[in-house]
Enzyme design. Structure first.
Site, PDB file in Angstrom:
ATOM      1  N   ASN A 187      39.171  36.240  41.129  1.00  0.00           N
ATOM      2  CA  ASN A 187      39.708  37.139  40.166  1.00  0.00           C
ATOM      3  C   ASN A 187      41.131  37.368  40.208  1.00  0.00           C
ATOM      4  OD1 ASN A 187      40.232  39.364  38.731  1.00  0.00           O
ATOM      5  ND2 ASN A 187      39.234  40.839  39.620  1.00  0.00           N
ATOM      6  N   GLU A 223      38.309  48.437  39.576  1.00  0.00           N
ATOM      7  CA  GLU A 223      39.574  48.907  38.812  1.00  0.00           C
ATOM      8  C   GLU A 223      39.292  49.388  37.449  1.00  0.00           C
ATOM      9  OE1 GLU A 223      41.555  45.314  39.889  1.00  0.00           O
ATOM     10  OE2 GLU A 223      41.725  46.070  41.998  1.00  0.00           O
ATOM     11  N   SER A 262      38.741  41.870  50.178  1.00  0.00           N
ATOM     12  CA  SER A 262      39.370  41.459  51.570  1.00  0.00           C
ATOM     13  C   SER A 262      38.742  40.114  52.042  1.00  0.00           C
ATOM     14  CB  SER A 262      39.818  42.435  52.245  1.00  0.00           C
ATOM     15  OG  SER A 262      40.543  43.361  51.678  1.00  0.00           O
ATOM     16  N   GLY A 299      41.474  44.761  48.293  1.00  0.00           N
ATOM     17  CA  GLY A 299      42.918  45.036  48.314  1.00  0.00           C
ATOM     18  C   GLY A 299      43.335  45.766  49.446  1.00  0.00           C
ATOM     19  N   GLU A 320      30.940  45.162  45.990  1.00  0.00           N
ATOM     20  CA  GLU A 320      32.317  45.158  46.397  1.00  0.00           C
ATOM     21  C   GLU A 320      32.701  46.648  46.653  1.00  0.00           C
ATOM     22  OE1 GLU A 320      35.127  42.045  44.399  1.00  0.00           O
ATOM     23  OE2 GLU A 320      35.085  43.674  43.246  1.00  0.00           O
ATOM     24  N   HIS A 323      34.293  45.845  37.082  1.00  0.00           N
ATOM     25  CA  HIS A 323      35.266  45.876  38.280  1.00  0.00           C
ATOM     26  C   HIS A 323      35.551  47.279  38.545  1.00  0.00           C
ATOM     27  CE1 HIS A 323      38.390  45.290  40.980  1.00  0.00           C
ATOM     28  NE2 HIS A 323      37.945  43.815  41.547  1.00  0.00           N
ATOM     29  N   LYS A 337      43.185  38.793  38.496  1.00  0.00           N
ATOM     30  CA  LYS A 337      43.703  40.188  38.033  1.00  0.00           C
ATOM     31  C   LYS A 337      45.064  40.112  36.966  1.00  0.00           C
ATOM     32  CE  LYS A 337      41.800  42.166  41.945  1.00  0.00           C
ATOM     33  NZ  LYS A 337      41.835  43.457  43.101  1.00  0.00           N
TER      34      LYS A 337
END
Ligand code: PEP
Length: 254
Positions: free
Chosen positions: A12, A100, A216, A176, A170, A98, A14
């Site tokens: 991904n 985010e 990660s 991240g 996730e 996702h 992003k």
């Protein structure tokens, strides 16, 4: 390592990479991973690079994914991109929900379910993301959160559509941040997720559905994570931005 389910590793990217950078990265991946047959490999560039990346990976073992899509097929939805538009670039997968997007665009489970249905309607395979925050984990609410997200985000899918859907576990606190779930935490969440899919559909569907781990993932932790019985691949953010680290994650997972 033998598993009934074929591993699927997706990058991904992003909101990173110009078109030129994206073409450069995918050209390297195409060369470095040309012999990989054991894993389904997916790259998810930003929309702006889909067309050029699509041309580079034609006739390769890399598949194209998008990072989001509209639940609508067409019409007056300014700024949106539909599943049918993605199909024009030979996109096969689409990341939905996702964390985010759940956080910054306030995407709900209900919206994600509508997007998943629209994706299947256009023969795109959704990668549906779920995962708990640190507060939820520390409050012992991980399983409750995962169950609610699964029930809501998978609502309305047929058994066949469920089998063609990829789930990505996730944990939000691991995205991240450099913090990875331990192999025990990952396996236990994945087994729980498979159990929820069995309850919502049936055992056969649950046995077939692939569940990626994301958070990660790096070359040095990929092997251990991928060797867990219910971990069927990875959704990789930061480490997918360089050919070397993404390539090592793939080769270390086989
Ligand atoms: C992600 O955003 O899906 C992700 C897993 O990111 P990272 O690998 O950078 O934690």
């Amino acid at each position: 390592m033998t598993k009934d389910r074929k591993l699927i590793i997706a990058g991904n990217w992003k909101m990173n990479k110009t078109v030129a950078e994206a073409v450069d990265l995918v050209t390297q991946l195409k060369r470095d991973l040309a012999n990989v047959k054991e894993v389904d490999l997916v790259v998810c560039p930003p929309y702006t690079a889909l067309s050029d990346v699509s041309r580079v990976i034609l006739d390769s073992n890399l598949r194209l994914g998008a990072q989001n899509m509209s639940e609508q097929n067409n019409g007056a939805y300014t700024g949106e991109i539909s599943a049918l538009m993605l199909r024009e670039f030979s996109v096969r997968y689409v990341i939905l929900g996702h964390s985010e997007r759940r956080q910054y665009q306030e995407e709900s489970n209900e919206l994600i379910a509508r997007k998943a249905l629209a994706a299947h309607g256009a023969s795109l395979k959704p990668i549906v993301c779920i995962g708990e925050t640190l507060d939820e984990r520390e409050g012992n609410r991980t399983e409750q959160v995962l169950e609610t997200q699964l029930k809501g985000s998978l609502a309305g899918l047929s058994a066949h559509q469920m089998e063609e859907t990829v789930l990505a576990y996730e944990p939000v606190w691991a995205i991240g941040t450099g913090k990875t779930a331990s192999t025990e935490q990952a396996q236990s969440a994945h087994a729980f997720i498979r159990g929820v899919v069995a309850a919502l559909f049936d055992d056969a569907v649950a046995r077939r559905v692939r569940i990626q781990y994301g958070g990660s993932v790096k070359p040095n932790n990929a092997r251990e994570l991928m060797s867990q019985p219910d971990v069927d691949g990875a959704l990789v953010g930061g480490a997918s931005l360089e050919a070397r680290s993404f390539g090592e994650i793939v080769t270390n997972s086989i």
